[in-house]
Design a protein around this motif. Sequence first.
Motif, PDB file in Angstrom:
ATOM      1  N   LEU A  25      10.843   3.813 -26.894  1.00 33.51           N
ATOM      2  CA  LEU A  25       9.618   3.837 -27.624  1.00 33.51           C
ATOM      3  C   LEU A  25       9.665   4.908 -28.332  1.00 33.51           C
ATOM      4  N   VAL A  26       9.996   6.221 -27.765  1.00 30.58           N
ATOM      5  CA  VAL A  26      10.084   7.483 -28.114  1.00 30.58           C
ATOM      6  C   VAL A  26      11.062   7.632 -29.513  1.00 30.58           C
ATOM      7  N   LEU A  27      12.060   6.641 -29.231  1.00 32.30           N
ATOM      8  CA  LEU A  27      13.221   6.653 -30.168  1.00 32.30           C
ATOM      9  C   LEU A  27      12.744   5.696 -31.328  1.00 32.30           C
ATOM     10  N   ARG A  28      11.527   5.071 -31.246  1.00 30.65           N
ATOM     11  CA  ARG A  28      11.202   4.081 -32.050  1.00 30.65           C
ATOM     12  C   ARG A  28      11.880   2.695 -32.379  1.00 30.65           C
ATOM     13  N   ALA A  29      12.343   2.288 -31.221  1.00 28.85           N
ATOM     14  CA  ALA A  29      13.339   0.931 -31.341  1.00 28.85           C
ATOM     15  C   ALA A  29      12.170  -0.072 -31.217  1.00 28.85           C
ATOM     16  N   PRO A  30      12.926  -1.181 -31.674  1.00 26.86           N
ATOM     17  CA  PRO A  30      11.673  -2.505 -31.874  1.00 26.86           C
ATOM     18  C   PRO A  30      11.550  -3.137 -30.531  1.00 26.86           C
ATOM     19  N   PHE A  31      10.413  -3.853 -30.477  1.00 28.24           N
ATOM     20  CA  PHE A  31      10.018  -4.075 -29.071  1.00 28.24           C
ATOM     21  C   PHE A  31      10.908  -4.959 -28.327  1.00 28.24           C
ATOM     22  N   LEU A  32      11.981  -5.830 -28.840  1.00 24.97           N
ATOM     23  CA  LEU A  32      12.712  -6.457 -28.161  1.00 24.97           C
ATOM     24  C   LEU A  32      13.954  -5.598 -27.460  1.00 24.97           C
ATOM     25  N   VAL A  33      14.312  -4.788 -28.349  1.00 19.46           N
ATOM     26  CA  VAL A  33      15.303  -3.449 -27.642  1.00 19.46           C
ATOM     27  C   VAL A  33      14.520  -2.887 -26.579  1.00 19.46           C
ATOM     28  N   VAL A  34      13.227  -2.379 -26.701  1.00 18.38           N
ATOM     29  CA  VAL A  34      12.615  -1.720 -25.473  1.00 18.38           C
ATOM     30  C   VAL A  34      12.640  -2.534 -24.283  1.00 18.38           C
ATOM     31  N   VAL A  35      12.152  -3.718 -24.459  1.00 19.21           N
ATOM     32  CA  VAL A  35      12.293  -4.643 -23.227  1.00 19.21           C
ATOM     33  C   VAL A  35      13.628  -4.888 -22.726  1.00 19.21           C
ATOM     34  N   GLY A  36      14.704  -4.957 -23.574  1.00 18.18           N
ATOM     35  CA  GLY A  36      16.174  -5.256 -23.235  1.00 18.18           C
ATOM     36  C   GLY A  36      16.662  -3.986 -22.456  1.00 18.18           C
ATOM     37  N   ALA A  37      16.336  -2.815 -23.072  1.00 21.86           N
ATOM     38  CA  ALA A  37      16.733  -1.680 -22.368  1.00 21.86           C
ATOM     39  C   ALA A  37      15.987  -1.425 -20.941  1.00 21.86           C
ATOM     40  N   ALA A  38      14.791  -1.661 -20.807  1.00 23.07           N
ATOM     41  CA  ALA A  38      14.224  -1.623 -19.402  1.00 23.07           C
ATOM     42  C   ALA A  38      14.883  -2.810 -18.352  1.00 23.07           C
ATOM     43  N   VAL A  39      15.240  -4.129 -18.956  1.00 23.03           N
ATOM     44  CA  VAL A  39      15.680  -4.968 -18.139  1.00 23.03           C
ATOM     45  C   VAL A  39      17.038  -4.581 -17.722  1.00 23.03           C
ATOM     46  N   VAL A  40      17.958  -4.044 -18.711  1.00 25.96           N
ATOM     47  CA  VAL A  40      19.123  -3.818 -18.306  1.00 25.96           C
ATOM     48  C   VAL A  40      19.400  -2.545 -17.361  1.00 25.96           C
ATOM     49  N   VAL A  41      18.471  -1.423 -17.585  1.00 24.67           N
ATOM     50  CA  VAL A  41      18.579  -0.208 -16.765  1.00 24.67           C
ATOM     51  C   VAL A  41      17.951  -0.738 -15.321  1.00 24.67           C
ATOM     52  N   THR A  42      17.010  -1.537 -15.308  1.00 27.30           N
ATOM     53  CA  THR A  42      16.479  -1.825 -13.948  1.00 27.30           C
ATOM     54  C   THR A  42      17.579  -2.580 -13.101  1.00 27.30           C
ATOM     55  N   ALA A  43      18.097  -3.665 -13.704  1.00 30.93           N
ATOM     56  CA  ALA A  43      19.249  -4.646 -13.196  1.00 30.93           C
ATOM     57  C   ALA A  43      20.448  -3.410 -12.844  1.00 30.93           C
ATOM     58  N   SER A  75       0.846  -1.327   0.210  1.00 33.34           N
ATOM     59  CA  SER A  75      -0.009   0.237  -0.035  1.00 33.34           C
ATOM     60  C   SER A  75       0.652   1.155   0.146  1.00 33.34           C
ATOM     61  N   ALA A  76       2.182   0.968  -0.278  1.00 40.47           N
ATOM     62  CA  ALA A  76       3.146   2.326  -0.184  1.00 40.47           C
ATOM     63  C   ALA A  76       3.493   2.649  -1.697  1.00 40.47           C
ATOM     64  N   LEU A  77       3.496   3.989  -1.718  1.00 39.63           N
ATOM     65  CA  LEU A  77       4.182   4.566  -3.107  1.00 39.63           C
ATOM     66  C   LEU A  77       5.544   4.614  -2.759  1.00 39.63           C
ATOM     67  N   VAL A  78       6.251   4.006  -4.224  1.00 36.85           N
ATOM     68  CA  VAL A  78       7.698   3.720  -4.016  1.00 36.85           C
ATOM     69  C   VAL A  78       8.134   4.216  -5.440  1.00 36.85           C
ATOM     70  N   VAL A  79       9.454   4.769  -5.557  1.00 39.40           N
ATOM     71  CA  VAL A  79      10.225   5.160  -6.685  1.00 39.40           C
ATOM     72  C   VAL A  79      11.551   4.338  -6.673  1.00 39.40           C
ATOM     73  N   ASP A  80      11.601   3.173  -7.365  1.00 42.68           N
ATOM     74  CA  ASP A  80      12.817   2.369  -7.172  1.00 42.68           C
ATOM     75  C   ASP A  80      13.354   2.235  -8.478  1.00 42.68           C
ATOM     76  N   ALA A  81      14.140   0.919  -8.635  1.00 41.55           N
ATOM     77  CA  ALA A  81      14.748   0.570  -9.848  1.00 41.55           C
ATOM     78  C   ALA A  81      13.649   0.382 -11.119  1.00 41.55           C
ATOM     79  N   ARG A  82      12.545  -0.060 -10.917  1.00 37.22           N
ATOM     80  CA  ARG A  82      11.488  -0.341 -11.793  1.00 37.22           C
ATOM     81  C   ARG A  82      11.053   1.110 -12.520  1.00 37.22           C
ATOM     82  N   ALA A  83      10.985   2.147 -11.710  1.00 37.61           N
ATOM     83  CA  ALA A  83      10.713   3.594 -12.237  1.00 37.61           C
ATOM     84  C   ALA A  83      11.698   3.784 -13.269  1.00 37.61           C
ATOM     85  N   ALA A  84      12.840   3.460 -13.187  1.00 36.13           N
ATOM     86  CA  ALA A  84      14.403   3.668 -13.929  1.00 36.13           C
ATOM     87  C   ALA A  84      14.133   3.023 -15.263  1.00 36.13           C
ATOM     88  N   GLY A  85      13.437   1.626 -14.802  1.00 35.47           N
ATOM     89  CA  GLY A  85      13.434   0.890 -16.128  1.00 35.47           C
ATOM     90  C   GLY A  85      12.315   1.210 -17.057  1.00 35.47           C
TER      91      GLY A  85
END
Length: 102
Positions: A77-95, A59-69
């Motif tokens: 997405l704004v740069l019109r990257a393919p879907f796998l690149v979007v997912v990969g960028a989110a995973v790499v940044v979150t990790a 029930s708490a509001l948090v800003v953590d690594a998920r927000a960065a991902g």
Amino acid sequence: MTVWIAIGATVAGCYLLKLAGLLVPAGVLERPLVQRLAALLPVALLAALTAQQTFSTGSALVVDARAAGLAAAGLALVLRAPFLVVVGAAVVVTAGVRALGG
């Protein structure tokens, strides 16, 4: 036994909801407002689910690594990257943020 009652009630409810959808007259489905809502509703629901899963823990509001991902995925997405690149960028940044202690 209560679990089986709950399962039976869920099955009946799902069947009745599906049946109600099939019984809607075609004229109602052809209205422009209904078509617009049908097109936009899944996007709104997915956005709400994403926001809830990203910015809350219990029930708490948090800003953590998920927000960065999520921000990295948004930028890809704004740069019109393919879907796998979007997912990969989110995973790499979150990790990466989690590895740095965030």
